[in-house]
Design a protein around this motif. Structure first.
Motif: not given
Length: 385
Positions: A298, A293, A287, A232-239
């Motif tokens: 974080h 949120d 990671h 999900d983190t990569f998806d949110k950042r376009g990675g």
């Protein structure tokens, strides 16, 4: 005296042989870690990381030094950015890719890349491996060779064989013999101490429960949730989330004692997680992911829990990952990182050399400026390295 061989899979080199050469404080260089990436599709031609590992052998065919090497078809997952080099190279009518990279994929953490154990002639082995790597690059006809996140000593040795040094900056923490987290806080200025206490209090007041769990004690269901968070983190950042769930499950089984997962629960549900690698002296943050949120979570999961763990276990340093000036306020100071580079084409090599001279001065100025923001009291301040 030596012969260099290349290997299209790390499985061709026995795990005990490889691990005996690797620094035990760098879990991301372990045979198990690199092999799991290959076995579960985290590297390969599809992702632009084609294994071409180097093994230096003596006249008895015994592996005396090694390096994790990859033919790269892109610059993704390296964290030593050469996109502008690639663009300039290709605008001049040449092909920048493929190139050779010596690194642990997707891992911007410092540690020996010239694996040589406790060799009796370490400098000779380093020189032979470095020269052999250039010969492999020439034989393959690639544009360049890049050693990433090398130690200062290694980088000096690589410079002596004709490679160019490049400096970067991350933000690391080093212990000053703290016995408790409060000891660490007492070394900070009053404003930063108050800020950290407030952030930790906000997490506690949110009702979240935090657990630190060693990799071999994490359940398969918890790994699955973490992997979803990671993706999900990569998806949110376009990675691109290159590390697969089977990869994490395999390293949990093969080297779980060197993994640390920080899990945050809202009631019975895991809502956030941070993945770390553990050495006997160091902690490496890698990671993080969160389903929703929460104020300051974080910082708690990625920094304060790691600091707590380092102090509790007597670890010397904490590398929380690449970039991030916000880490300074939380006790992490600017720290030089290194890489070394060989360029095949002489004119472009000269251009890169001139670029690096200017970049080094700019980076030195940046590190001085970042160090001025140190959160530590003047009588406990640490020098940047």
């Amino acid at each position: 005296m030596y012969k260099l061989t290349t290997h299209s899979t790390i499985a061709e080199i026995p795990a005990p042989t490889w691990n005996a050469l690797a620094d035990p404080d760098t879990p991301f260089m372990r045979h198990e870690f690199l092999h799991a990436m290959e076995e579960h599709g985290c590297v390969g031609e599809r992702l632009g990381w084609i294994p071409t590992h180097l093994a230096l052998r003596d006249d008895n065919d015994r592996v005396v030094a090694a390096a994790p090497c990859y033919i790269k078809l892109n610059s993704y997952g390296e964290f030593v950015f050469d996109w502008s080099w690639a663009d300039a190279y290709e605008r001049s009518g040449r092909r920048y890719y493929p190139k050779l990279v010596i690194a642990s994929p997707y891992t911007p953490a410092t540690g020996p890349r010239i694996l040589r154990g406790r060799a009796q002639q370490p400098d000779a082995l380093a020189r032979a491996l470095a020269q052999g790597a250039v010969q492999v690059a020439e034989r393959l006809g690639v544009s360049s060779l890049h050693w990433l996140f090398t130690t200062d000593e290694e980088t000096t040795q690589l410079e002596k064989t004709g490679l160019m040094r490049r400096v970067g900056c991350q933000f690391h923490w080093q212990t000053r013999g703290y016995a408790t987290f409060d000891d660490f806080l007492s070394s900070l200025s009053a404003a930063k101490r108050k800020m950290i206490k407030r952030e930790r209090r906000r997490v506690a007041e949110s009702g979240l429960r935090i657990r630190r769990v060693r990799g071999d004690a994490v359940t398969e269901a918890e790994w699955a949730i973490f992997h979803q968070l990671y993706c999900d983190t990569f998806d949110k950042r376009g990675g691109l989330p290159t590390l697969t769930l089977p990869f994490f499950l395999q390293i949990a089984e093969s080297m779980g004692e060197q993994l640390l997962l920080v899990l945050a629960y809202d009631g019975p549900a895991v809502v956030a997680a941070a993945f770390n690698l553990l050495g006997p002296r160091s902690l490496y943050g890698r990671h993080w992911g969160c389903f929703r949120d929460y104020h300051s979570l974080h910082f708690e999961a990625c920094y304060y829990q790691g600091l707590d763990h380092c102090i509790e276990k007597g670890l010397e340093r904490f590398e929380p990952g690449a970039q991030g000036e916000h880490k300074i306020s939380r006790g992490f100071l600017p720290t030089r990182t290194w890489s070394a580079h060989w360029i095949a084409e002489p004119d472009f090599r000269s251009a890169v050399s001139r670029f690096l001279l200017a970049e080094t001065q700019s980076m030195d100025d940046y590190i001085v400026e970042m160090d001025r923001r140190s959160p530590y009291r003047s009588d406990t301040a640490m020098d940047p390295t």
